[in-house]
Write an enzyme that holds these catalytic residues in place. Structure first.
Site, PDB file in Angstrom:
ATOM      1  N   ASP A 193       0.825  -1.219   0.000  1.00 47.11           N
ATOM      2  CA  ASP A 193       0.000   0.000   0.000  1.00 47.11           C
ATOM      3  C   ASP A 193       0.861   1.272   0.000  1.00 47.11           C
ATOM      4  O   ASP A 193       1.695   1.458   0.877  1.00 47.11           O
ATOM      5  CB  ASP A 193      -0.874  -0.065   1.265  1.00 47.11           C
ATOM      6  CG  ASP A 193      -1.757   1.151   1.489  1.00 47.11           C
ATOM      7  OD1 ASP A 193      -1.872   1.997   0.579  1.00 47.11           O
ATOM      8  OD2 ASP A 193      -2.348   1.233   2.590  1.00 47.11           O
ATOM      9  N   HIS A 366      -3.724   4.571   6.779  1.00 49.99           N
ATOM     10  CA  HIS A 366      -2.658   4.040   5.933  1.00 49.99           C
ATOM     11  C   HIS A 366      -1.274   4.371   6.494  1.00 49.99           C
ATOM     12  O   HIS A 366      -1.067   5.436   7.070  1.00 49.99           O
ATOM     13  CB  HIS A 366      -2.761   4.620   4.518  1.00 49.99           C
ATOM     14  CG  HIS A 366      -4.049   4.277   3.837  1.00 49.99           C
ATOM     15  ND1 HIS A 366      -4.206   3.138   3.077  1.00 49.99           N
ATOM     16  CD2 HIS A 366      -5.237   4.908   3.815  1.00 49.99           C
ATOM     17  CE1 HIS A 366      -5.442   3.100   2.604  1.00 49.99           C
ATOM     18  NE2 HIS A 366      -6.088   4.165   3.040  1.00 49.99           N
TER      19      HIS A 366
HETATM   20 ZN    ZN Z   1      -7.998   1.149   0.091  1.00 55.12          ZN
HETATM   21 ZN    ZN Z   2      -9.167   0.732   3.168  1.00 50.61          ZN
END
Ligand code: ZN
Ligand code: ZN
Length: 547
Positions: A193, A366
């Protein structure tokens, strides 16, 4: 194709934030991971949302062994119905993700043969030649997983959406031990990510929101409205706990918010006492100082609750000047303008509006740079492929890996549709497959192609001009004066002069019989003429009738 080649096909989420979808292919077997949507930017006129172009999978329908959904956010689940329309394959998801998928699938017409399977972190499952190990990752929704997938070509790891929060809302941090264990086995490739790759340091823990909420609740004398995504279950839990601490009750507002909350409560992911939750009707009858309303609409969507409240078009209730509105989410890139407009309108209606950076009422789900580096160090993959992010995020994530010693040839920054092949421990860039946008609007899926979007953009930018010609049936000669009208093109005062010149132009063309199809000629000529005169490109339509 050489034997023992693992092919990785990114169908969405690379070069953009949203519509995450990818496939792993080994021989005659395909495993799909995530089926997300993306919300349109404000210059995509009339588009409701965008789904990945998964044409590549359509002639492999019989080879698709499964669809894994890593967690319950829209950018991973939103296109599930569109995918199931074309592809019948078993779906694997954790309990909460499955619950959110079911809410979504129950909303439209019933689907035949949907096979939903519940998995949980720590489990191992053979799906065709893919030996999948699910591990827990911490994110802004509970029950997210990353994947360790052992294939005949080697072990690959998919991070899912993750952060390394030591004090998450649900008390379950990312499974560091499993990451290290996978790393110890030797990993062929890591897909990780990249959303926050341009942000240094660590993403703060979600617990910082608790004290920010406390400060807001302490100050507020009237109602408190908290806006967030309907799938941000952790945030609902934090808001509910803050309400409890400050002697308020909470109501969920908006269909998706109500349905998701109900499902999450029944599965035990939203652990709040019954007497804390009231219906909206009940809440509206109570003293403003006793209630919290949990609403959708933090991206400035006009049809959401906060969007309608900001324009005074909500049916059940209006903003009161004593209200405090908390926007507990960040604008998705591209939505900033719409979000700011909504904030301004809420202020206009007298409400106090609290949003980051005024107070830390939102933290990202994130990882930032230091967390990304830690993941790379734990997994020590031979090859590294940044996923989930615009090109700038992917590039920055790659730069981090280079800082840690990964050589250029071990990193692949690619965008949607670029296949990567992994064989005999090596990585090479393969062919291109479709990986663009499929627009969904009120009228359907994919009927809106780039040509229609270009027309909508042209209409919005420069308006249109209509010319009407009356022609003689026998000779084709122009009878009377051509009529011209326009909308959204030029100011009326300038139109008279401009349209007189245009009429002259038409008369000249009509006078020359060698001009063939007069209607087509006029259309082309007027477009050119208007551009030369105004430097704008209105759409030009020419109609004619004969008598
Ligand atoms: Zn996502
Ligand atoms: Zn997500």
């Amino acid at each position: 194709m050489a034997s023992k080649t693992l092919r990785w096909i990114p169908l969405g989420g690379l070069g953009e934030i949203g519509k995450n979808m990818m496939a792993l292919e080994y021989g005659e077997n395909v495993l799909v991971i995530d089926t997300g949507i993306m919300f349109p930017e404000n210059d995509m006129l009339g588009i409701d949302y965008i789904i990945p172009d998964f044409r590549y999978l359509l002639d492999k329908k019989t080879k698709i062994r499964g669809i894994i959904v890593t967690h319950g956010h829209e950018d991973h689940t939103g296109a599930i119905r569109h995918v199931l329309d074309d592809i019948q394959a078993p779906i694997y998801a954790t309990r909460l993700t499955r619950g959110l998928l079911e809410v979504k699938l129950n909303r439209g017409p019933a689907l035949r043969d949907q096979k939903l399977n519940t998995i949980q972190a720590g489990e191992r499952l053979q799906i065709g030649p893919f030996d999948v190990e699910f591990f827990h990752v911490c994110h802004s929704i509970p029950d997210g997983v990353g994947l360790g997938i052992t294939t005949p070509a080697g072990l690959v790891v998919h991070s899912g959406d993750f952060k390394f929060d030591h004090t998450p809302v649900d008390g379950r941090p990312t499974d560091f031990a499993k990451l290290a264990e996978l790393g110890g086995r030797g990993v062929l490739a890591l897909f990780s990510d990249s959303t926050n790759a341009d942000k240094p340091g660590w993403t703060p823990s979600e617990t910082v929101i608790d004290s920010a909420f406390d400060a807001v609740f302490h100050e507020a004398s009237g109602r408190i409205l908290i806006g967030t995504f309907a799938s941000l279950i952790s945030r609902m839990a934090q808001a509910a706990r803050a309400a409890e601490r400050h002697g308020r009750v909470m109501a969920f507002v908006g269909t998706s918010m109500i349905e998701n909350a109900k499902m999450a409560r029944s599965l035990g992911y939203l652990d709040v006492p019954d007497d804390l939750i009231v219906s909206l009707d009940q809440a509206l009858k109570m003293k403003p100082s006793q209630v919290v309303l949990m609403c959708t609409g933090t991206q400035g969507e006009p049809s959401s609750i906060l969007g309608r409240l900001s324009t005074g078009t909500n049916r059940q209730f209006d903003i009161l000047p004593s209200d405090t509105v908390v926007l507990s989410s960040h604008p998705i890139p591209g939505n900033e303008e719409m979000v700011n407009r909504t904030i301004n309108r809420l202020f206009q209606r007298g409400a106090a509006v609290i949003y980051d950076p005024i107070a830390p009422v939102h933290v990202s789900g994130h990882a930032r740079q230091e967390e990304m580096k830690l993941l790379l160090q734990l997994i020590r993959p031979k090859h590294f492929i940044p996923i989930h992010g615009e090109l700038r995020h992917l590039k920055q994530h790659a730069a981090l890996a280079r800082q840690l010693g990964w050589a250029d040839e071990r990193i692949a920054v690619v965008e949607n549709g670029t296949v990567i092949e992994l064989a005999e421990g090596e990585m090479r860039i393969g062919e291109r497959v479709p990986g663009g946008y499929v627009f969904v609007d009120g009228s359907g899926v994919g009927d809106i192609g780039p040509a229609v979007m270009r027309e909508r953009e042209a209409l919005a930018r420069d308006g249109f001009v209509v010319a009407y010609l009356h022609l003689d049936r026998a000779s084709g000669a122009l009878l009377g004066e051509p009529k011209i009208l326009s909308k959204g093109f030029v100011f009326e005062r300038d139109a008279d002069r401009l349209f007189e010149l245009a009429r002259q132009q038409i008369r000249t063309l009509a006078a020359d019989p060698s001009n063939g199809n007069l209607q087509a000629r006029v259309e082309k000529d007027l477009a050119k003429f208007f551009y030369e005169e105004t430097k704008r490109r209105p759409m030009v339509f020419v109609f004619s009738s004969v008598s």
